[in-house]
Write an enzyme that holds these catalytic residues in place. Sequence first.
Site, PDB file in Angstrom:
ATOM      1  N   GLU A  40      -1.466 -10.387 -11.166  1.00  0.00           N
ATOM      2  CA  GLU A  40      -0.809  -8.889 -10.909  1.00  0.00           C
ATOM      3  C   GLU A  40      -1.837  -9.095  -9.572  1.00  0.00           C
ATOM      4  O   GLU A  40      -1.014  -9.687  -8.229  1.00  0.00           O
ATOM      5  CB  GLU A  40      -1.653  -7.808 -10.522  1.00  0.00           C
ATOM      6  CG  GLU A  40      -0.522  -6.540  -9.914  1.00  0.00           C
ATOM      7  CD  GLU A  40      -1.476  -5.612 -10.519  1.00  0.00           C
ATOM      8  OE1 GLU A  40      -1.644  -4.820 -11.527  1.00  0.00           O
ATOM      9  OE2 GLU A  40      -1.165  -4.337  -9.192  1.00  0.00           O
ATOM     10  N   THR A  43      -1.197   5.666  -9.878  1.00  0.00           N
ATOM     11  CA  THR A  43      -1.755   6.255  -9.172  1.00  0.00           C
ATOM     12  C   THR A  43      -1.264   7.403  -8.685  1.00  0.00           C
ATOM     13  O   THR A  43      -0.168   7.695  -9.251  1.00  0.00           O
ATOM     14  CB  THR A  43      -1.272   5.313  -7.363  1.00  0.00           C
ATOM     15  OG1 THR A  43      -1.872   4.131  -7.546  1.00  0.00           O
ATOM     16  CG2 THR A  43      -2.197   6.191  -5.817  1.00  0.00           C
ATOM     17  N   GLN A  49      -3.328 -25.406  24.923  1.00  0.00           N
ATOM     18  CA  GLN A  49      -4.115 -25.474  24.006  1.00  0.00           C
ATOM     19  C   GLN A  49      -4.417 -24.264  23.461  1.00  0.00           C
ATOM     20  O   GLN A  49      -4.974 -24.165  21.930  1.00  0.00           O
ATOM     21  CB  GLN A  49      -5.792 -26.006  24.403  1.00  0.00           C
ATOM     22  CG  GLN A  49      -6.666 -26.257  23.783  1.00  0.00           C
ATOM     23  CD  GLN A  49      -8.112 -27.190  23.622  1.00  0.00           C
ATOM     24  OE1 GLN A  49      -8.689 -26.259  24.601  1.00  0.00           O
ATOM     25  NE2 GLN A  49      -8.011 -28.231  23.723  1.00  0.00           N
ATOM     26  N   GLY A  96      -6.495   7.213  -5.910  1.00  0.00           N
ATOM     27  CA  GLY A  96      -6.015   5.533  -6.030  1.00  0.00           C
ATOM     28  C   GLY A  96      -6.996   4.300  -6.304  1.00  0.00           C
ATOM     29  O   GLY A  96      -6.734   4.192  -7.728  1.00  0.00           O
TER      30      GLY A  96
HETATM   31  C1  LIG Z   1       4.099  -0.050  -0.827  1.00  0.00           C
HETATM   32  C2  LIG Z   1       2.922   0.708  -1.733  1.00  0.00           C
HETATM   33  C3  LIG Z   1       3.570   0.462  -3.611  1.00  0.00           C
HETATM   34  C4  LIG Z   1       2.617   0.795  -4.725  1.00  0.00           C
HETATM   35  N1  LIG Z   1       3.008   0.846  -5.588  1.00  0.00           N
HETATM   36  C5  LIG Z   1       2.212   1.484  -6.580  1.00  0.00           C
HETATM   37  C6  LIG Z   1       3.015   1.202  -7.637  1.00  0.00           C
HETATM   38  O1  LIG Z   1       3.478   0.697  -7.488  1.00  0.00           O
HETATM   39  N2  LIG Z   1       2.368   2.052  -9.031  1.00  0.00           N
HETATM   40  C7  LIG Z   1       0.578   2.053  -8.558  1.00  0.00           C
HETATM   41  O2  LIG Z   1       0.168   2.966  -8.927  1.00  0.00           O
HETATM   42  N3  LIG Z   1       0.496   2.496  -6.804  1.00  0.00           N
HETATM   43  C8  LIG Z   1       0.665   1.619  -6.252  1.00  0.00           C
HETATM   44  N4  LIG Z   1       0.034   1.722  -5.212  1.00  0.00           N
HETATM   45  C9  LIG Z   1      -1.048   2.229  -5.050  1.00  0.00           C
HETATM   46  C10 LIG Z   1      -1.873   1.190  -3.902  1.00  0.00           C
HETATM   47  O3  LIG Z   1      -2.790   0.083  -5.390  1.00  0.00           O
HETATM   48  C11 LIG Z   1      -2.516   2.080  -3.432  1.00  0.00           C
HETATM   49  O4  LIG Z   1      -2.408   1.767  -2.357  1.00  0.00           O
HETATM   50  C12 LIG Z   1      -4.470   1.748  -3.597  1.00  0.00           C
HETATM   51  O5  LIG Z   1      -4.869   0.917  -5.224  1.00  0.00           O
HETATM   52  C13 LIG Z   1      -5.342   2.074  -3.015  1.00  0.00           C
HETATM   53  O6  LIG Z   1      -5.802   3.862  -3.064  1.00  0.00           O
HETATM   54  P1  LIG Z   1      -5.119   4.584  -2.497  1.00  0.00           P
HETATM   55  O7  LIG Z   1      -3.859   4.183  -0.709  1.00  0.00           O
HETATM   56  O8  LIG Z   1      -5.308   5.745  -3.256  1.00  0.00           O
HETATM   57  O9  LIG Z   1      -6.593   4.759  -1.386  1.00  0.00           O
HETATM   58  P2  LIG Z   1      -7.918   5.443  -0.797  1.00  0.00           P
HETATM   59  O10 LIG Z   1      -8.278   5.056  -2.670  1.00  0.00           O
HETATM   60  O11 LIG Z   1      -8.122   6.881  -1.365  1.00  0.00           O
HETATM   61  O12 LIG Z   1      -9.106   4.526  -0.288  1.00  0.00           O
HETATM   62  C14 LIG Z   1      -8.998   4.841   1.001  1.00  0.00           C
HETATM   63  C15 LIG Z   1      -9.673   4.015   1.518  1.00  0.00           C
HETATM   64  O13 LIG Z   1     -10.976   3.519   1.257  1.00  0.00           O
HETATM   65  C16 LIG Z   1     -11.482   2.925   0.692  1.00  0.00           C
HETATM   66  N5  LIG Z   1     -12.432   3.009  -1.090  1.00  0.00           N
HETATM   67  C17 LIG Z   1     -12.568   3.239  -1.815  1.00  0.00           C
HETATM   68  N6  LIG Z   1     -13.096   2.958  -2.822  1.00  0.00           N
HETATM   69  C18 LIG Z   1     -13.470   2.480  -2.463  1.00  0.00           C
HETATM   70  C19 LIG Z   1     -15.281   1.735  -2.345  1.00  0.00           C
HETATM   71  N7  LIG Z   1     -15.268   2.214  -4.258  1.00  0.00           N
HETATM   72  N8  LIG Z   1     -15.898   0.845  -1.774  1.00  0.00           N
HETATM   73  C20 LIG Z   1     -15.332   0.611   0.021  1.00  0.00           C
HETATM   74  N9  LIG Z   1     -14.051   1.637   0.085  1.00  0.00           N
HETATM   75  C21 LIG Z   1     -13.435   2.089  -0.479  1.00  0.00           C
HETATM   76  C22 LIG Z   1      -9.916   1.786   0.616  1.00  0.00           C
HETATM   77  O14 LIG Z   1     -10.336   0.376  -0.016  1.00  0.00           O
HETATM   78  C23 LIG Z   1      -9.512   2.077   2.137  1.00  0.00           C
HETATM   79  O15 LIG Z   1      -9.790   1.545   2.556  1.00  0.00           O
HETATM   80  C24 LIG Z   1       0.891   1.434  -4.232  1.00  0.00           C
HETATM   81  C25 LIG Z   1       0.220   1.515  -2.622  1.00  0.00           C
HETATM   82  C26 LIG Z   1       1.949   1.211  -1.271  1.00  0.00           C
HETATM   83  C27 LIG Z   1       0.931   1.240  -0.528  1.00  0.00           C
END
Ligand SMILES: Cc1cc2nc3c(=O)[nH]c(=O)nc-3n(C[C@H](O)[C@H](O)[C@H](O)COP(=O)(O)OP(=O)(O)OC[C@H]3O[C@@H](n4cnc5c(N)ncnc54)[C@H](O)[C@@H]3O)c2cc1C
Length: 379
Positions: A241, A126, A278, A131
């Site tokens: 994973e 990431t 309940q 992301g």
């Molecule tokens: C605590 C923590 C630990 C982590 N550890 C690691 C790690 O060790 N290594 C690593 O590489 N990463 C790590 N990550 C990153 C994690 O995998 C990403 O946060 C995740 O994949 C989402 O990416 P983003 O946060 O950039 O959100 P974004 O991709 O920007 O998404 C933002 C919003 O848009 C939505 N969205 C995005 N694309 C679409 C689509 N095509 N259709 C519908 N909705 C969409 C998402 O669902 C979300 O609601 C970690 C994250 C956290 C929070």
Amino acid sequence: MNVYFDDEHEMFRREYRRFVRQEITPIAAKVDAAGEFPLEVLRELGKMGYLCIQLPEQYGGSGADVMMLVIAAEEMAYASSGIDASLLVHSIIAVNPIFRFGSAKQREHYLPRAASGMSVGAIAMTEPDAGSDVASIRTSARRDGDSYVINGSKMFITNGTIADFVVVAARTGEPGYRGISLFIVDAGTPGFKVARRLDKLGWRASDTAELVFADCTVPADSLIGEEGRGFHYLMENLNLERIAMAADCLGLARAAIDQAKSYALGRRQFGQAIATFQDIRFMIVDMETRLRAAELLTYDAAWKLQMGEDCAMEASMARYVAGEMVNRVTGDAIQIHGGYGFMMESDVQRFYRDARVMTIGGGTSQIQKEVIARRLGLG
Ligand SMILES: Cc1cc2nc3c(=O)[nH]c(=O)nc-3n(C[C@H](O)[C@H](O)[C@H](O)COP(=O)(O)OP(=O)(O)OC[C@H]3O[C@@H](n4cnc5c(N)ncnc54)[C@H](O)[C@@H]3O)c2cc1C
């Protein structure tokens, strides 16, 4: 006992549970409050032979199957989902690309150290602007003689400040997924540094950081497998994973339900245990039923993976349902505890905070649904 687990699995569950309840449960609230991963736990797990258990014995593992990995995640998350997060990244997500696609030299150097707890692994995919869309990463790795020069930054990296080695996804070629390669970068390599440690709502017992690579030069043999195959290598690991993360949700939900049941039986209002109302008893019925449904999806996906079957849809379904389930269940556990559940001294508030990431980290619920939709032939 059920159809998915045999005697050996159950024996492993009993032994691992004993260790977790003795060593992890007593420290779980403290490490959450401190916001620090307890490194000594990882070292101890290494000594006990509980890290990287899926690796063959020659690399320090015990050749554990997928169902064993599910058990380990469930049992650890019952005590601390935060600690389990760091362990999953170290033991499975960072190590597996090296084991499956690394050179003999890389395997021999990194795997036994990781399995013994001597070194900690992380995986960095990431980025601040990439992301869910991993294929759009911009961190670059330029070949320069016998080296690669890495530039870019990585966001939300579990074990980021404590890692001895980081598996880094970087662009060596064309835009899109075909231009991505994986490298192993050792801590202390000039040009590689932790930009900042990140503070979090939940999973506070795991370590999360932003990493920066500024002209970070690594030997050419730090490349894992072939150039341009990095995305493929990451995807190969994805089903396991997702299943391991779903199993973490199961353990965390089980802990919340156990506490909610016991509280509902002990707490009296209007002259009777609240479990006799309940609305409360049916809330617990719903929690248990949702957990059972998520368990079956997770065990089914794990079983298919173990049998070598295609399980991409099942793994995403398990991850999606378990992630949503644990949010609902931990929220209901707070409701059953009333005001006491809202207090920082309760365990259920920690469970609720830890659950929140389960629809985000490692692929959001929306991304899981996209995977399922494609598998359903929806384009
Ligand atoms: C605590 C923590 C630990 C982590 N550890 C690691 C790690 O060790 N290594 C690593 O590489 N990463 C790590 N990550 C990153 C994690 O995998 C990403 O946060 C995740 O994949 C989402 O990416 P983003 O946060 O950039 O959100 P974004 O991709 O920007 O998404 C933002 C919003 O848009 C939505 N969205 C995005 N694309 C679409 C689509 N095509 N259709 C519908 N909705 C969409 C998402 O669902 C979300 O609601 C970690 C994250 C956290 C929070």
